[in-house]
Enzyme design. Sequence first.
Site, PDB file in Angstrom:
ATOM      1  N   GLY A 264       0.859  -1.175   0.000  1.00 43.86           N
ATOM      2  CA  GLY A 264       0.000   0.000   0.000  1.00 43.86           C
ATOM      3  C   GLY A 264       0.899   1.229   0.000  1.00 43.86           C
TER       4      GLY A 264
ATOM      5  CD  GLN B  17      -2.969  -6.857  -3.712  1.00 43.23           C
ATOM      6  OE1 GLN B  17      -3.661  -7.537  -4.479  1.00 43.23           O
ATOM      7  NE2 GLN B  17      -1.748  -6.462  -4.037  1.00 43.23           N
TER       8      GLN B  17
ATOM      9  CG  ASP C 214      -0.074   2.284  -5.824  1.00 41.12           C
ATOM     10  OD1 ASP C 214      -1.201   1.852  -6.121  1.00 41.12           O
ATOM     11  OD2 ASP C 214       0.609   1.823  -4.893  1.00 41.12           O
TER      12      ASP C 214
ATOM     13  CE  LYS D 287      -2.031  -3.960  -6.771  1.00 46.29           C
ATOM     14  NZ  LYS D 287      -0.628  -4.355  -7.093  1.00 46.29           N
TER      15      LYS D 287
HETATM   16  O1  MRU Z   1       0.657  -3.864  -4.729  1.00 46.57           O
HETATM   17  P1  MRU Z   1       0.014  -3.163  -3.582  1.00 46.57           P
HETATM   18  O2  MRU Z   1      -0.837  -4.059  -2.754  1.00 46.57           O
HETATM   19  O3  MRU Z   1       1.017  -2.399  -2.772  1.00 46.57           O
HETATM   20  O4  MRU Z   1      -0.947  -2.103  -4.270  1.00 46.57           O
HETATM   21  C1  MRU Z   1      -1.698  -1.248  -3.463  1.00 46.57           C
HETATM   22  C2  MRU Z   1      -2.625  -0.408  -4.230  1.00 46.57           C
HETATM   23  O5  MRU Z   1      -2.663  -0.420  -5.443  1.00 46.57           O
HETATM   24  C3  MRU Z   1      -3.478   0.550  -3.440  1.00 46.57           C
HETATM   25  O6  MRU Z   1      -4.697   0.759  -4.073  1.00 46.57           O
HETATM   26  C4  MRU Z   1      -2.736   1.887  -3.353  1.00 46.57           C
HETATM   27  O7  MRU Z   1      -1.456   1.702  -2.817  1.00 46.57           O
HETATM   28  C5  MRU Z   1      -3.466   2.878  -2.563  1.00 46.57           C
HETATM   29  S1  MRU Z   1      -3.347   2.588  -0.826  1.00 46.57           S
HETATM   30  C6  MRU Z   1      -3.977   3.966  -0.121  1.00 46.57           C
END
Ligand code: MRU
Length: 346
Positions: free
Chosen positions: A46, A198, A239, A250
């Site tokens: 995240g 997730q 991200d 994501k």
């Molecule tokens: O690969 P991850 O699980 O780290 O991806 C996380 C995401 O894509 C979340 O939607 C993003 O980090 C936003 S968290 C506030």
Amino acid sequence: MLEPLQWDNGKVCFLDQTKLPGEEIYRETDDYRVIAEGIRTLQIRGAPLIGISAAYGICLGAREYITIPETSFALKMHEIDAILRATRPTAVNLFWALNIMKQVWQKGLKEGCPPREISLRLDEESDALTKREYNVNYNISRRGAALLDNGDTVLTHCNAGSLACGGWGTALGIIHWAALKEKKRIQVIADETRPLLQGSRLTAFELVHNDIPVKVICDNMAGYCMSQGMVSKVIVGADRVTVRGDVANKIGTYTVAVLASYHHIPFYVAVPLSSIDFRLEEGEDIPIEERAAQEVLHFNGKSIAAPGAGALNPAFDVTPRTMVTALITERGIIPPPFEDTLKHLK
Ligand code: MRU
């Protein structure tokens, strides 16, 4: 509220998110390499939490070398910074946090501070950064909840809750605030979010934990649900968002945005300013992490594809700003066009 990461006097204790929801395993470490590996393998994940953990990673690294001479200390700090920087390329919070920490250790070196003093300053800075980020989540959740109405069914993708951020979270924080603080009747549809799930593992876990009704769907069901009038709003996290408002999140977020746009469903992005990349204008310039084919070709340790098949595994995609109804930041809800407002908030 779930606490995915804590700092306790020279040790980081983090929840291994790859084991959820089956096992709640906390790992304790005083080794920055364990933090780097934790980020790389998504035990810590995240965007905001990646930033916070990297900041503490710097603290751990500095503590390891406080007894060496200043010149060697500087070299070590560069090495630690580079190792943490190389863990994941897309979430800009990683670089944002490491840049803040770098300013502190470089300033300390310039002032001729002994490593022990620099280490203390780094501890203070990472605590302050974490507090600020938690406060940011709080304000995003509070402000964003105004967009939700009693009776809404909100579709979300991936996990942008406490697990991804600490504190309230962002997209999921808004849902929690509306349901728990404002007592609105909110239901959630959580995309499972293949390949690493997730949505079904983490988002559903957080919502169930807080008694908010949630239904998990396979990612390819979102269009059907929208066509049947089952989704009133979409809220996702981010991200990295460019200064013009293109959103990396994501993988699968873009598909959801296209579907929402076709079905005239509002598509909101909850984003702390720490996730805005003020140096980038266009989404196509955001580096997209490509992860191992194994994550797509295997499930629960077993092969699920024909032997010999390859796989694509981009971990993120980019939703063009034209499909975003509003950005929800800690400083307010921003309608398009985003650029002028974002530049003012910098
Ligand atoms: O690969 P991850 O699980 O780290 O991806 C996380 C995401 O894509 C979340 O939607 C993003 O980090 C936003 S968290 C506030």
